[in-house]
Enzyme design. Structure first.
Site, PDB file in Angstrom:
ATOM      1  N   GLY A   5     -12.822  37.426  90.345  1.00 35.64           N
ATOM      2  CA  GLY A   5     -11.454  37.664  90.764  1.00 35.64           C
ATOM      3  C   GLY A   5     -10.485  36.926  89.865  1.00 35.64           C
ATOM      4  O   GLY A   5     -10.747  36.731  88.684  1.00 35.64           O
ATOM      5  N   GLY A   6      -9.388  36.472  90.449  1.00 37.44           N
ATOM      6  CA  GLY A   6      -8.364  35.780  89.672  1.00 37.44           C
ATOM      7  C   GLY A   6      -8.901  34.561  88.961  1.00 37.44           C
ATOM      8  O   GLY A   6      -8.400  34.184  87.897  1.00 37.44           O
ATOM      9  N   GLY A  21      -6.781  49.072  52.738  1.00 36.61           N
ATOM     10  CA  GLY A  21      -6.126  48.186  53.690  1.00 36.61           C
ATOM     11  C   GLY A  21      -7.032  47.060  54.134  1.00 36.61           C
ATOM     12  O   GLY A  21      -6.567  45.968  54.462  1.00 36.61           O
ATOM     13  N   ALA A  22      -8.335  47.315  54.147  1.00 35.26           N
ATOM     14  CA  ALA A  22      -9.264  46.286  54.603  1.00 35.26           C
ATOM     15  C   ALA A  22      -9.289  45.105  53.631  1.00 35.26           C
ATOM     16  O   ALA A  22      -9.506  43.962  54.027  1.00 35.26           O
ATOM     17  CB  ALA A  22     -10.664  46.876  54.772  1.00 35.26           C
TER      18      ALA A  22
END
Lengths: 511, 140
Positions: free
Chosen positions: A167-168, A401-402
């Site tokens: 949970g949280g 781009g890499a």
């Protein structure tokens, strides 16, 4: 001999026993330890100072129920002589559930760590919020999260998951620098199997949903998986050995007087055939001192390798493409993993050494629609924005781009070295030739022969390091066997680096 | 505390040594500052003293299918070689397929040993990311 204050002794003993021997035995049967045993493993003998042994809840609905320490042990001790704060949730006390006093103890531990500039280790073993305390318990979580964020980037925060964390509650570890899970005894999820079944009809076990391996290999939330709690604590200690006490200090470098001889094996590590892969970890272990490399997130996005080592005693963070997995492409997960690690290095003043052999970003609809533009941008943003020394070594492919995403000179590398096997180009030879000579290839009587001829021509002119070196995008083209010595020399030069940036709250990294 | 003088490479170091067993006896009786019990040691074969978690063999992330009996392709590519045969055993970590992906040889290794029940792709075939390449015979 009669002792005075027998009541005090009895009370202290009762509080220190937590939920009692029976429940501690139950922890042991499950392969788990008690909260105090965990701290005993972490700390040097006799170094532990406890805070808030007597603290307990003030919830009317729980009146009369005893919760020793309110279900969490907090304090300070020493790890290999260095001060470290820690808290350990005590599952034997009300299931380690978080109430407002429990949270207050953790928050005060975090505050103290912040004031002293000291790392914090948290052991998470808790059933969740103490329901009877209602909004007070929620508020407790909120305060813990807020302080996790306050400490982030100031002192190292390490979370060890040694039981349920659902949970949280998952968001406290998630906000820290590193998460270690223990195989089969720890679980993390936002919504458990029961809730998922009710909501979506999917049927899955706790282990498959949020066990250590699922979290480490599939989700990528977790950095290390340990076989048991003893190993988990060892990982914490090794990790701390690479990290400074806080962001105002350098990492714990150690004196290193040995010579750095040439390592001939490195000259032979990249195969002649560009189609063939090699394990980049063989390069890394040859560059770090005594072959000791602490790989971070080893099983997540294994197409990129990140981790800590020392080079001539200096702590370095290493980021390396892994040609042996998926050809070493950059994809969404690899970009996220690398960007996060590099930012961690920057925060803690650890120089980054990048080993590049990257064929490009991974093409595909799933990648595009999954947001590879946004995720890949994290890497570019990160490399350009970090201010620690950055040394890049191009081992082989450096395409498109890499090439920029792996920290080229233009993206802020302080020094770029290349092996003679480096290929720095907009794209790989075959792809490039098919674009440049599309018309000629269509008309050619023997397109295959022309293709091969043009590929060879392209290799000669583009797929080598010399053009880039002439244009001063590289500082040097070197024999691979010299790599360690030359990287160490450059890191030495960069020790006093100052990188001045315009004033701003923070950059706007694409998230 | 004991004082020792150690010489390493002609450098002289004066060190203080705390003998824990002895000093702990001195401490006993006072459970302050912190009281921490001795944790039990787990029953596992003691060997490697280095605690860093073992790195796995380089291999793709888990199959995207979530099916424990299937090997899925971690990347799009073309099948170059198939090393597995229906009805035969495949050993853990041995190569099962060779793909051409990103213009490189990419081996797909068997994540575990077992009998091959189905091989779903052949040489020359294009495969998508997440596509199932083979299935094991389920183990009971």
């Amino acid at each position: 001999m009669q002792r005075r204050f027998p009541d005090l002794d009895a009370k202290r003993a009762r509080l220190q026993a937590g939920g009692g021997q029976e429940r501690i035995d139950k922890q042991h049967q499950q392969g788990k330890l008690s909260a105090r045993e965990r701290l005993a493993l972490l700390y040097d003998p006799n170094s532990f100072i406890e805070f808030g042994l007597w603290a307990t809840h003030r919830c009317a609905e729980l009146a009369g129920k005893e919760f020793p320490g309110d279900g969490v042990v907090t304090g300070k001790g020493e790890v290999h002589g260095r001060p470290v704060f820690a808290f350990a949730q005590d599952f034997t006390v009300g299931g380690g559930a978080v109430g407002d006093r429990h949270a207050q103890k953790i928050v005060e531990c975090l505050w103290a760590a912040l004031k002293m500039g000291t790392p914090v280790v948290g052991f998470n073993d808790s059933g969740g919020a103490r329901i009877q305390e209602g909004v007070e318990a929620l508020s407790g979580y909120g305060k813990i999260f807020y302080h996790n964020v306050l400490l982030s980037g100031v002192v190292p925060q390490i979370s060890v998951i040694v039981g349920p964390c659902a949970g949280g509650a998952v968001y406290s570890p998630a906000l820290t620098d590193f998460i270690i899970m223990v195989d089969s005894t720890s679980h993390m999820f936002i919504a458990g199997p029961e809730v998922i079944r009710a909501a979506t009809g999917e049927i899955i076990s706790e282990e498959d949903l949020g066990g250590a391996n699922a979290q480490a290999a599939i989700a990528g939330n977790v950095h290390f998986v340990a076989r048991d709690e003893h190993e988990a604590v060892e990982v914490v200690k090794v990790l701390l050995s690479y990290l400074p006490q806080n962001n105002m200090e350098g990492p714990p470098d150690i004196p290193f007087e040995e010579p750095l001889p040439d390592d001939e094996a490195l000259d032979w590590i990249v195969p002649e055939d560009p189609r063939q892969a090699y394990d980049v970890r063989d390069v890394i272990t040859r560059l770090v001192d005594h072959t000791v490399f602490l790989e971070v997130q080893a099983v997540f996005a294994p197409n990129i390798v990140v981790g800590f080592g020392r080079m001539a005693g200096m702590v370095v963070g290493i980021v390396a493409n892994q040609p042996a997995v998926m050809a070493g492409v950059l994809d969404i997960n690899a970009a996220d993993k690398a960007a996060r690690f590099i930012r961690t290095c920057n925060v803690f003043n650890i120089p980054v050494v990048t080993l590049m052999d990257v064929p490009g970003f991974l093409p595909g609809v799933a990648q595009e629609h999954g947001g590879i533009i946004r995720h890949g941008a994290k890497m570019l943003f990160t490399y350009a924005s970090i201010t620690v020394p950055k040394v890049t070594v191009i081992l082989r492919k450096a395409y498109g781009g890499a090439y920029l995403a792996m920290c080229s000179k233009d993206m802020g590398a302080d020094s770029v070295l290349a092996w003679p096997t480096a290929e720095i180009a907009v794209m790989g030879p075959e792809g490039a030739v098919r674009v440049i000579y599309r018309k000629e290839l269509e008309k050619a009587s023997d397109p295959q022969a022309l293709l091969q001829e043009k590929i060879e021509e392209y290799r000669q002119t583009h797929a080598n390091p010399y053009r880039a070196a002439e244009a001063f995008y590289l500082d040097d083209v070197i024999r691979p066997s010299w790599t360690k010595r030359l990287v160490v020399e450059r890191l030495g030069v960069l020790r006093g680096k100052r990188d001045l940036r315009p004033q701003k709250k923070h950059g706007n990294i694409p998230l | 505390m004991k004082k020792l003088r150690i010489t390493v490479n002609n450098m002289v170091y004066d060190v203080s040594v705390q003998v824990l067993e002895d000093d702990e006896q001195v401490m006993s009786g006072t459970a302050y500052p912190g009281s921490l019990p001795v944790p039990p040691t787990p029953a596992r074969p003691s060997q490697a003293p280095t605690p860093a978690p073992a790195s796995p063999a380089p291999g793709p992330s888990r199959p995207a299918t979530g099916d424990a009996n299937a090997i899925a392709s971690p990347i799009a590519g073309t099948v170059q070689k198939v090393y597995v045969e229906v009805g035969k055993r495949v050993e853990a970590k041995s190569p099962a397929f060779l793909l051409d992906a990103m213009k490189m040889d990419t081996y797909i290794y068997a994540p575990r040993g077992g009998e091959v029940a189905e091989v779903l792709v052949g040489t020359g075939e294009a495969v998508q990311v997440g596509q199932v390449l083979m299935r094991y015979r389920p183990e009971d």
